[in-house]
Design an enzyme around this catalytic site. Structure first.
Site, PDB file in Angstrom:
ATOM      1  N   SER A  10       0.854  -1.197   0.000  1.00 14.05           N
ATOM      2  CA  SER A  10       0.000   0.000   0.000  1.00 14.05           C
ATOM      3  C   SER A  10       0.889   1.247   0.000  1.00 14.05           C
ATOM      4  O   SER A  10       2.047   1.205   0.446  1.00 14.05           O
ATOM      5  CB  SER A  10      -0.946   0.000   1.206  1.00 14.05           C
ATOM      6  N   GLU A  12       0.933   5.484   0.828  1.00 19.58           N
ATOM      7  CA  GLU A  12       0.259   6.585   1.534  1.00 19.58           C
ATOM      8  C   GLU A  12       0.607   7.941   0.922  1.00 19.58           C
ATOM      9  O   GLU A  12       1.758   8.196   0.565  1.00 19.58           O
ATOM     10  CB  GLU A  12       0.689   6.550   3.013  1.00 19.58           C
ATOM     11  N   ASP A 103      -3.183  13.955  16.207  1.00 21.24           N
ATOM     12  CA  ASP A 103      -2.423  14.834  17.098  1.00 21.24           C
ATOM     13  C   ASP A 103      -3.163  16.144  17.288  1.00 21.24           C
ATOM     14  O   ASP A 103      -4.048  16.494  16.519  1.00 21.24           O
ATOM     15  CB  ASP A 103      -1.035  15.093  16.513  1.00 21.24           C
ATOM     16  N   PHE A 210      10.954  15.037  11.094  1.00 19.04           N
ATOM     17  CA  PHE A 210       9.812  14.125  11.291  1.00 19.04           C
ATOM     18  C   PHE A 210      10.110  13.140  12.406  1.00 19.04           C
ATOM     19  O   PHE A 210       9.282  12.851  13.246  1.00 19.04           O
ATOM     20  CB  PHE A 210       9.581  13.257  10.058  1.00 19.04           C
ATOM     21  N   HIS A 260       3.851  -0.929   3.780  1.00 19.28           N
ATOM     22  CA  HIS A 260       3.053   0.287   3.562  1.00 19.28           C
ATOM     23  C   HIS A 260       4.039   1.438   3.387  1.00 19.28           C
ATOM     24  O   HIS A 260       4.796   1.749   4.312  1.00 19.28           O
ATOM     25  CB  HIS A 260       2.153   0.531   4.781  1.00 19.28           C
TER      26      HIS A 260
HETATM   27  P1  FAD Z   1      -3.943   6.106  20.013  1.00 22.61           P
HETATM   28  O1  FAD Z   1      -3.850   4.688  19.624  1.00 22.61           O
HETATM   29  O2  FAD Z   1      -5.240   6.597  20.528  1.00 22.61           O
HETATM   30  O3  FAD Z   1      -2.791   6.346  21.093  1.00 22.61           O
HETATM   31  C1  FAD Z   1      -2.330   7.643  21.429  1.00 22.61           C
HETATM   32  C2  FAD Z   1      -1.535   7.613  22.715  1.00 22.61           C
HETATM   33  O4  FAD Z   1      -2.411   7.436  23.825  1.00 22.61           O
HETATM   34  C3  FAD Z   1      -0.504   6.507  22.853  1.00 22.61           C
HETATM   35  O5  FAD Z   1       0.551   7.012  23.619  1.00 22.61           O
HETATM   36  C4  FAD Z   1      -1.228   5.406  23.594  1.00 22.61           C
HETATM   37  O6  FAD Z   1      -0.338   4.616  24.347  1.00 22.61           O
HETATM   38  C5  FAD Z   1      -2.162   6.204  24.496  1.00 22.61           C
HETATM   39  N1  FAD Z   1      -3.496   5.604  24.621  1.00 22.61           N
HETATM   40  C6  FAD Z   1      -4.197   4.930  23.678  1.00 22.61           C
HETATM   41  N2  FAD Z   1      -5.405   4.584  24.151  1.00 22.61           N
HETATM   42  C7  FAD Z   1      -5.462   5.064  25.432  1.00 22.61           C
HETATM   43  C8  FAD Z   1      -6.455   5.034  26.425  1.00 22.61           C
HETATM   44  N3  FAD Z   1      -7.639   4.440  26.208  1.00 22.61           N
HETATM   45  N4  FAD Z   1      -6.174   5.627  27.623  1.00 22.61           N
HETATM   46  C9  FAD Z   1      -5.000   6.256  27.841  1.00 22.61           C
HETATM   47  N5  FAD Z   1      -4.010   6.295  26.919  1.00 22.61           N
HETATM   48  C10 FAD Z   1      -4.241   5.718  25.732  1.00 22.61           C
HETATM   49  N6  FAD Z   1      -1.593  11.657  12.224  1.00 22.61           N
HETATM   50  C11 FAD Z   1      -2.441  12.536  11.630  1.00 22.61           C
HETATM   51  O7  FAD Z   1      -2.651  13.639  12.156  1.00 22.61           O
HETATM   52  N7  FAD Z   1      -3.054  12.234  10.451  1.00 22.61           N
HETATM   53  C12 FAD Z   1      -2.885  11.053   9.817  1.00 22.61           C
HETATM   54  O8  FAD Z   1      -3.474  10.808   8.771  1.00 22.61           O
HETATM   55  C13 FAD Z   1      -2.004  10.090  10.422  1.00 22.61           C
HETATM   56  N8  FAD Z   1      -1.809   8.876   9.864  1.00 22.61           N
HETATM   57  C14 FAD Z   1      -1.020   7.955  10.510  1.00 22.61           C
HETATM   58  C15 FAD Z   1      -0.864   6.694   9.941  1.00 22.61           C
HETATM   59  C16 FAD Z   1      -0.070   5.735  10.544  1.00 22.61           C
HETATM   60  C17 FAD Z   1       0.069   4.371   9.925  1.00 22.61           C
HETATM   61  C18 FAD Z   1       0.618   6.056  11.754  1.00 22.61           C
HETATM   62  C19 FAD Z   1       1.517   5.039  12.405  1.00 22.61           C
HETATM   63  C20 FAD Z   1       0.470   7.308  12.327  1.00 22.61           C
HETATM   64  C21 FAD Z   1      -0.358   8.268  11.722  1.00 22.61           C
HETATM   65  N9  FAD Z   1      -0.552   9.531  12.270  1.00 22.61           N
HETATM   66  C22 FAD Z   1      -1.379  10.441  11.655  1.00 22.61           C
HETATM   67  C23 FAD Z   1       0.084   9.903  13.540  1.00 22.61           C
HETATM   68  C24 FAD Z   1      -0.841   9.642  14.729  1.00 22.61           C
HETATM   69  O9  FAD Z   1      -2.055  10.340  14.580  1.00 22.61           O
HETATM   70  C25 FAD Z   1      -0.132  10.087  15.995  1.00 22.61           C
HETATM   71  O10 FAD Z   1       0.950   9.239  16.270  1.00 22.61           O
HETATM   72  C26 FAD Z   1      -1.015  10.246  17.210  1.00 22.61           C
HETATM   73  O11 FAD Z   1      -0.235  10.882  18.231  1.00 22.61           O
HETATM   74  C27 FAD Z   1      -1.541   8.937  17.788  1.00 22.61           C
HETATM   75  O12 FAD Z   1      -2.566   8.419  17.043  1.00 22.61           O
HETATM   76  P2  FAD Z   1      -3.040   6.901  17.345  1.00 22.61           P
HETATM   77  O13 FAD Z   1      -4.184   6.622  16.482  1.00 22.61           O
HETATM   78  O14 FAD Z   1      -1.887   5.990  17.310  1.00 22.61           O
HETATM   79  O15 FAD Z   1      -3.531   7.096  18.858  1.00 22.61           O
END
Ligand code: FAD
Length: 284
Positions: A10, A12, A103, A210, A260
């Site tokens: 894939s 991105e 974020d 980054f 990916h």
């Molecule tokens: P989560 O899985 O929700 O985790 C965030 C943090 O909170 C982690 O430290 C985790 O340990 C903690 N956590 C998780 N669940 C809980 C809970 N229930 N209680 C307390 N703590 C918790 N960013 C963008 O802005 N746009 C994008 O399109 C984008 N695409 C991405 C694609 C990929 C494949 C990856 C790997 C990252 C991408 N990111 C993107 C970055 C990502 O949004 C950031 O890393 C963000 O800080 C975390 O998102 P997440 O979905 O991993 O969060």
């Protein structure tokens, strides 16, 4: 893809801001389609800042018959807006989403509440059943805000328990980080596939910026090597291509289910690595 034994592939993109960027991306997408990826994905700006641009580009790709996954987070939007957006995706024939917490947008103060990715996954499952294949983010070198390694794995498991189908990792250059992480995921009861995210090396200054922000480590030896090239972009490109090709080979040879690519909206760097690997090319 016709060969079911091929690793999943894939690519991105990020949504372009200008008409010129959009035209360029449409061309890059067409070129990369020759490598027969399983899907393309398009990122979603912090706080929902690219909501319309992301929707525009994914629905355009879909209208061209391409499999595409919008990235999505709640950002600053409420449930009605997010539900409406997902509905539009479903109506457009899109059946894959990368579900994220995202974020904090820059300049936003402490009152901003982010919705964890497991809650977004649960929300999509609640309202749209199993229509979408849901991808979530995974961090072999651990998310920068995670309290510790085990918590981060536990929260990743929470995303799968909420209904995610597979994971895509943050990029990394140390394959051992991925293999160890996969062992830990397995020990935690995660059975879904987790696809390594691959960042081709295009521009060392941007890569350093980054990597510092997202917690991806550039090993010291690699940093030193790249620093020594200075402005010699051709040497950086050649070194990066060889290094990332070798990383991908190691990953695939040791059981990674696919790759990916973070393309940075460019054709050459990702395509050359895929071609070096002999994936989905006429010579494979
Ligand atoms: P989560 O899985 O929700 O985790 C965030 C943090 O909170 C982690 O430290 C985790 O340990 C903690 N956590 C998780 N669940 C809980 C809970 N229930 N209680 C307390 N703590 C918790 N960013 C963008 O802005 N746009 C994008 O399109 C984008 N695409 C991405 C694609 C990929 C494949 C990856 C790997 C990252 C991408 N990111 C993107 C970055 C990502 O949004 C950031 O890393 C963000 O800080 C975390 O998102 P997440 O979905 O991993 O969060």
């Amino acid at each position: 893809m016709t060969d079911t034994h091929q690793p999943r592939l894939s690519f991105e993109f990020f949504p372009p801001k200008t008409e010129q960027g959009r035209e360029k991306l449409l061309k890059v997408r067409q070129q990369l389609s020759d490598l027969e990826p399983d899907f393309f994905s398009v990122t979603y700006g912090a706080g929902g800042s690219t909501r319309d641009n992301t929707k525009d580009i994914v629905t355009h790709f879909k209208s061209e018959g391409v499999s595409v996954a919008p990235h999505l987070s709640f950002g600053g939007d409420d449930e009605t807006i997010i539900k409406g957006l997902i509905q539009e995706y479903r109506d457009a024939g899109i059946d894959r989403i990368v579900a994220l917490r995202g974020d904090m947008p820059s300049g936003v103060g402490g009152g901003y509440q982010m919705v964890y990715a497991n809650e977004l996954v649960a929300f999509i499952r609640q309202h749209f059943g199993n229509h979408f294949h849901l991808e979530v983010a995974a961090y072999p070198e651990i998310h920068p805000q995670a309290k510790n390694y085990d918590d981060d794995i536990r929260f990743l498991k929470g995303k799968f328990d909420a209904g995610a189908d597979s994971g895509i990792t943050q990029y990394f250059y140390n394959p051992d980080a991925y293999f160890y992480f996969m062992e830990q995921c397995q020990a935690a009861g995660i059975t879904q596939p987790i696809y390594p995210g691959i960042m081709p090396i295009i521009n060392f200054t941007n890569l350093t910026r980054f990597s510092d922000a997202c917690g991806a480590e550039i090993p010291r030896w690699m940093r030193k090597r790249l620093e020594a090239y200075g402005d010699d972009s051709e040497s950086i490109r050649a070194f990066g291509e060889a290094l990332v090709t070798e990383l991908c080979e190691t990953l695939l040879d040791n059981g990674a289910p696919g790759l990916h690519f973070y393309t940075m909206n460019q054709y050459e760097p990702s395509a050359r690595i895929v071609e070096n690997l002999g994936l989905n090319t006429s010579s494979s």
